[in-house]
Design a protein around this motif. Structure first.
Motif, PDB file in Angstrom:
ATOM      1  N   LEU A   1      11.463 -18.249  15.331  1.00 16.15           N
ATOM      2  CA  LEU A   1      11.522 -19.061  16.491  1.00 16.15           C
ATOM      3  C   LEU A   1      12.821 -19.810  16.316  1.00 16.15           C
ATOM      4  CD1 LEU A   1       7.995 -20.780  16.830  1.00 16.15           C
ATOM      5  CD2 LEU A   1       8.916 -18.544  18.057  1.00 16.15           C
ATOM      6  N   SER A   2      14.100 -19.116  16.193  1.00 20.81           N
ATOM      7  CA  SER A   2      15.241 -19.836  16.342  1.00 20.81           C
ATOM      8  C   SER A   2      15.648 -20.121  17.678  1.00 20.81           C
ATOM      9  CB  SER A   2      16.386 -18.807  16.016  1.00 20.81           C
ATOM     10  OG  SER A   2      16.422 -17.738  16.732  1.00 20.81           O
ATOM     11  N   VAL A   3      16.355 -20.875  17.974  1.00 18.32           N
ATOM     12  CA  VAL A   3      17.007 -21.647  19.283  1.00 18.32           C
ATOM     13  C   VAL A   3      17.249 -20.529  20.041  1.00 18.32           C
ATOM     14  CG1 VAL A   3      18.258 -23.151  20.504  1.00 18.32           C
ATOM     15  CG2 VAL A   3      17.053 -24.131  18.567  1.00 18.32           C
ATOM     16  N   ARG A   4      18.206 -19.773  19.688  1.00 20.54           N
ATOM     17  CA  ARG A   4      19.083 -18.728  20.413  1.00 20.54           C
ATOM     18  C   ARG A   4      17.981 -17.673  20.764  1.00 20.54           C
ATOM     19  NH1 ARG A   4      24.581 -16.672  18.216  1.00 20.54           N
ATOM     20  NH2 ARG A   4      24.832 -18.812  18.880  1.00 20.54           N
ATOM     21  N   ALA A   5      17.128 -17.079  19.953  1.00 26.90           N
ATOM     22  CA  ALA A   5      16.024 -16.079  20.216  1.00 26.90           C
ATOM     23  C   ALA A   5      15.069 -16.742  21.294  1.00 26.90           C
ATOM     24  CB  ALA A   5      15.321 -15.644  18.818  1.00 26.90           C
ATOM     25  N   VAL A   6      14.647 -17.690  21.055  1.00 32.06           N
ATOM     26  CA  VAL A   6      13.553 -18.377  22.135  1.00 32.06           C
ATOM     27  C   VAL A   6      14.408 -18.421  23.433  1.00 32.06           C
ATOM     28  CG1 VAL A   6      12.015 -20.286  22.619  1.00 32.06           C
ATOM     29  CG2 VAL A   6      12.247 -19.575  20.320  1.00 32.06           C
ATOM     30  N   ALA A   7      15.428 -19.158  23.411  1.00 36.15           N
ATOM     31  CA  ALA A   7      16.082 -19.315  24.597  1.00 36.15           C
ATOM     32  C   ALA A   7      16.301 -17.793  25.565  1.00 36.15           C
ATOM     33  CB  ALA A   7      17.655 -20.149  24.354  1.00 36.15           C
ATOM     34  N   ALA A   8      16.675 -16.888  24.568  1.00 34.34           N
ATOM     35  CA  ALA A   8      16.882 -15.544  25.419  1.00 34.34           C
ATOM     36  C   ALA A   8      15.741 -15.131  25.751  1.00 34.34           C
ATOM     37  CB  ALA A   8      17.430 -14.757  24.445  1.00 34.34           C
ATOM     38  N   ARG A   9      14.613 -15.391  24.960  1.00 34.31           N
ATOM     39  CA  ARG A   9      13.320 -14.676  25.577  1.00 34.31           C
ATOM     40  C   ARG A   9      12.767 -15.362  26.929  1.00 34.31           C
ATOM     41  NH1 ARG A   9       9.269 -11.585  22.778  1.00 34.31           N
ATOM     42  NH2 ARG A   9       7.488 -11.454  24.206  1.00 34.31           N
ATOM     43  N   ALA A  10      13.130 -16.889  26.973  1.00 33.31           N
ATOM     44  CA  ALA A  10      12.711 -17.663  28.162  1.00 33.31           C
ATOM     45  C   ALA A  10      13.696 -17.440  29.251  1.00 33.31           C
ATOM     46  CB  ALA A  10      12.653 -19.174  27.537  1.00 33.31           C
ATOM     47  N   GLY A  11      14.903 -17.008  29.065  1.00 34.80           N
ATOM     48  CA  GLY A  11      15.776 -16.745  30.152  1.00 34.80           C
ATOM     49  C   GLY A  11      16.406 -18.170  30.322  1.00 34.80           C
TER      50      GLY A  11
ATOM     51  N   GLY B   1      21.611 -24.763  25.388  1.00 31.84           N
ATOM     52  CA  GLY B   1      21.487 -26.370  25.937  1.00 31.84           C
ATOM     53  C   GLY B   1      20.471 -26.819  26.597  1.00 31.84           C
ATOM     54  N   SER B   2      19.900 -25.730  27.373  1.00 29.77           N
ATOM     55  CA  SER B   2      18.503 -26.301  28.101  1.00 29.77           C
ATOM     56  C   SER B   2      17.485 -26.479  27.158  1.00 29.77           C
ATOM     57  CB  SER B   2      18.265 -25.321  29.345  1.00 29.77           C
ATOM     58  OG  SER B   2      16.995 -25.737  29.997  1.00 29.77           O
ATOM     59  N   LEU B   3      17.493 -25.450  26.234  1.00 29.53           N
ATOM     60  CA  LEU B   3      16.426 -25.569  25.111  1.00 29.53           C
ATOM     61  C   LEU B   3      16.518 -26.810  24.392  1.00 29.53           C
ATOM     62  CD1 LEU B   3      14.727 -22.688  23.195  1.00 29.53           C
ATOM     63  CD2 LEU B   3      15.546 -25.039  21.923  1.00 29.53           C
ATOM     64  N   ARG B   4      17.681 -27.256  23.879  1.00 29.67           N
ATOM     65  CA  ARG B   4      17.858 -28.394  22.971  1.00 29.67           C
ATOM     66  C   ARG B   4      17.698 -29.696  23.839  1.00 29.67           C
ATOM     67  NH1 ARG B   4      18.468 -27.371  17.776  1.00 29.67           N
ATOM     68  NH2 ARG B   4      19.904 -25.908  17.213  1.00 29.67           N
TER      69      ARG B   4
ATOM     70  N   PRO C   1      14.923 -31.083  20.954  1.00 29.64           N
ATOM     71  CA  PRO C   1      16.300 -31.276  20.204  1.00 29.64           C
ATOM     72  C   PRO C   1      16.425 -30.541  18.907  1.00 29.64           C
ATOM     73  CG  PRO C   1      15.407 -33.350  21.043  1.00 29.64           C
ATOM     74  CD  PRO C   1      14.347 -32.228  21.080  1.00 29.64           C
ATOM     75  N   THR C   2      15.317 -30.399  18.282  1.00 22.75           N
ATOM     76  CA  THR C   2      15.386 -29.645  16.941  1.00 22.75           C
ATOM     77  C   THR C   2      14.631 -28.505  16.732  1.00 22.75           C
ATOM     78  OG1 THR C   2      13.671 -31.123  15.953  1.00 22.75           O
ATOM     79  CG2 THR C   2      15.810 -31.760  15.733  1.00 22.75           C
TER      80      THR C   2
ATOM     81  N   ARG D   1      12.180 -28.097  14.690  1.00 26.03           N
ATOM     82  CA  ARG D   1      10.970 -28.602  14.282  1.00 26.03           C
ATOM     83  C   ARG D   1      10.037 -29.100  15.530  1.00 26.03           C
ATOM     84  NH1 ARG D   1       8.667 -30.996   9.840  1.00 26.03           N
ATOM     85  NH2 ARG D   1       6.711 -31.746  10.251  1.00 26.03           N
ATOM     86  N   ALA D   2      11.051 -29.719  16.523  1.00 21.56           N
ATOM     87  CA  ALA D   2      10.360 -30.397  17.748  1.00 21.56           C
ATOM     88  C   ALA D   2       9.712 -29.118  18.478  1.00 21.56           C
ATOM     89  CB  ALA D   2      11.412 -31.177  18.381  1.00 21.56           C
ATOM     90  N   LEU D   3      10.353 -27.852  18.594  1.00 22.41           N
ATOM     91  CA  LEU D   3       9.870 -26.997  19.268  1.00 22.41           C
ATOM     92  C   LEU D   3       8.552 -26.308  18.553  1.00 22.41           C
ATOM     93  CD1 LEU D   3       9.734 -24.650  21.182  1.00 22.41           C
ATOM     94  CD2 LEU D   3      11.551 -23.386  19.835  1.00 22.41           C
ATOM     95  N   GLN D   4       8.545 -26.240  17.306  1.00 22.72           N
ATOM     96  CA  GLN D   4       7.636 -25.587  16.349  1.00 22.72           C
ATOM     97  C   GLN D   4       6.263 -26.474  16.578  1.00 22.72           C
ATOM     98  OE1 GLN D   4       9.089 -25.285  12.604  1.00 22.72           O
ATOM     99  NE2 GLN D   4      10.339 -23.458  13.275  1.00 22.72           N
ATOM    100  N   ASP D   5       6.461 -28.036  16.453  1.00 25.13           N
ATOM    101  CA  ASP D   5       5.464 -28.847  16.667  1.00 25.13           C
ATOM    102  C   ASP D   5       4.936 -28.817  18.046  1.00 25.13           C
ATOM    103  OD1 ASP D   5       5.841 -29.579  14.048  1.00 25.13           O
ATOM    104  OD2 ASP D   5       6.667 -31.566  14.245  1.00 25.13           O
ATOM    105  N   SER D   6       5.775 -28.712  19.070  1.00 29.86           N
ATOM    106  CA  SER D   6       5.131 -28.734  20.289  1.00 29.86           C
ATOM    107  C   SER D   6       4.575 -27.452  20.866  1.00 29.86           C
ATOM    108  CB  SER D   6       6.388 -28.848  21.435  1.00 29.86           C
ATOM    109  OG  SER D   6       6.983 -29.857  21.360  1.00 29.86           O
ATOM    110  N   LEU D   7       4.703 -26.271  20.050  1.00 30.19           N
ATOM    111  CA  LEU D   7       4.120 -24.927  20.262  1.00 30.19           C
ATOM    112  C   LEU D   7       2.807 -24.911  19.545  1.00 30.19           C
ATOM    113  CD1 LEU D   7       4.073 -22.040  21.153  1.00 30.19           C
ATOM    114  CD2 LEU D   7       5.221 -21.368  18.988  1.00 30.19           C
ATOM    115  N   LEU D   8       2.764 -25.578  18.261  1.00 32.36           N
ATOM    116  CA  LEU D   8       1.503 -25.551  17.625  1.00 32.36           C
ATOM    117  C   LEU D   8       0.492 -26.371  18.299  1.00 32.36           C
ATOM    118  CD1 LEU D   8       2.914 -25.334  14.042  1.00 32.36           C
ATOM    119  CD2 LEU D   8       1.581 -23.510  15.190  1.00 32.36           C
ATOM    120  N   ALA D   9       1.024 -27.857  18.822  1.00 31.08           N
ATOM    121  CA  ALA D   9       0.100 -28.562  19.537  1.00 31.08           C
ATOM    122  C   ALA D   9      -0.678 -27.867  20.752  1.00 31.08           C
ATOM    123  CB  ALA D   9       0.817 -29.999  19.748  1.00 31.08           C
ATOM    124  N   ARG D  10       0.236 -27.072  21.440  1.00 26.18           N
ATOM    125  CA  ARG D  10      -0.265 -26.407  22.462  1.00 26.18           C
ATOM    126  C   ARG D  10      -1.182 -25.273  22.089  1.00 26.18           C
ATOM    127  NH1 ARG D  10       2.085 -25.697  27.587  1.00 26.18           N
ATOM    128  NH2 ARG D  10       2.643 -27.855  27.123  1.00 26.18           N
TER     129      ARG D  10
END
Length: 203
Positions: free
Chosen positions: A23-33, A37-40, A44-45, A47-56
């Motif tokens: 779940l690297s920033v670049r790979a997820v951003a590309a998958r999401a289109g 910068g928008s993903l960040r 911001p990190t 870990r923040a992305l992973q925590d939000s995803l697992l919470a969801r």
């Protein structure tokens, strides 16, 4: 769908396709289109992305929070939390499929640093969830306050063992033995509380 939801959806799809996905920033951003910068901006990190995803994921797969159910005593609430985790694993074919995927993802390949890091992310999330249960019980006085490491590792070991039993071929139902094991585990945790620090025997 707003940008944040697009990002979480893309990350969830990547994780569903590969349990070890970084779940690297670049790979997820590309998958999401979206741009990195928008993903960040939204996460911001990493870990923040992973925590939000697992919470969801937990929000959808584990609705509610049994440990905070005011209608039940602490013992029943902790039992329900353990049952809820095992329910996700399923039985028979579902459990075999889940453990087969775990084996192919984390055990069969060579233990690279990337693979180890992927596994540790899953392990940390499981630890945070059990730590949450024990912290709530400690806040209510059902457990002594302090370090819950011993009880945390004990409960995770129980859950891992029972989930393996669900995956193994057997002619008998595992549920009676499973219920006895869960009850014994909860009784142990609530009666023993967290371990005291081990004193050094060195002079």
């Amino acid at each position: 769908m707003d940008t944040r939801e697009k990002i979480l959806k893309a990350a969830a799809e990547m994780l569903a396709e590969d349990m070890g996905a970084k779940l690297s920033v670049r790979a997820v951003a590309a998958r999401a289109g979206v741009s990195t910068g928008s993903l960040r901006f939204h996460f911001p990190t990493q870990r923040a992305l992973q925590d939000s995803l697992l919470a969801r994921i937990y929000e959808h797969l584990l609705p509610g929070d049994p440990i905070r159910d005011p209608a039940l005593p602490p013992r029943e609430r902790l039992l329900n939390c353990l049952r809820q985790v095992l329910a996700l694993i399923g039985t028979n074919e579902d459990a075999r499929t889940a453990w087969g995927a775990t084996y192919r993802t984390f055990i069969e390949p060579e233990p690279t640093e990337q693979l180890r890091a992927a596994y540790l992310r899953h392990e940390r999330e499981a630890e945070r969830r059990v730590e949450h249960w024990l912290t709530v019980l400690a806040e209510e006085g059902a457990l002594p306050p302090g370090d819950h490491t011993r009880n945390l590792r004990f409960l995770l070991t129980i859950l891992n063992g029972l989930s393996v039993e669900r995956a193994l071929p057997t002619s008998q139902s595992v549920f009676l033995a499973e219920a006895e094991t869960l009850n014994a585990a909860v009784d142990f945790v609530l009666s023993a509380g967290p371990a005291s620090p081990v004193e050094s025997t060195q002079p």
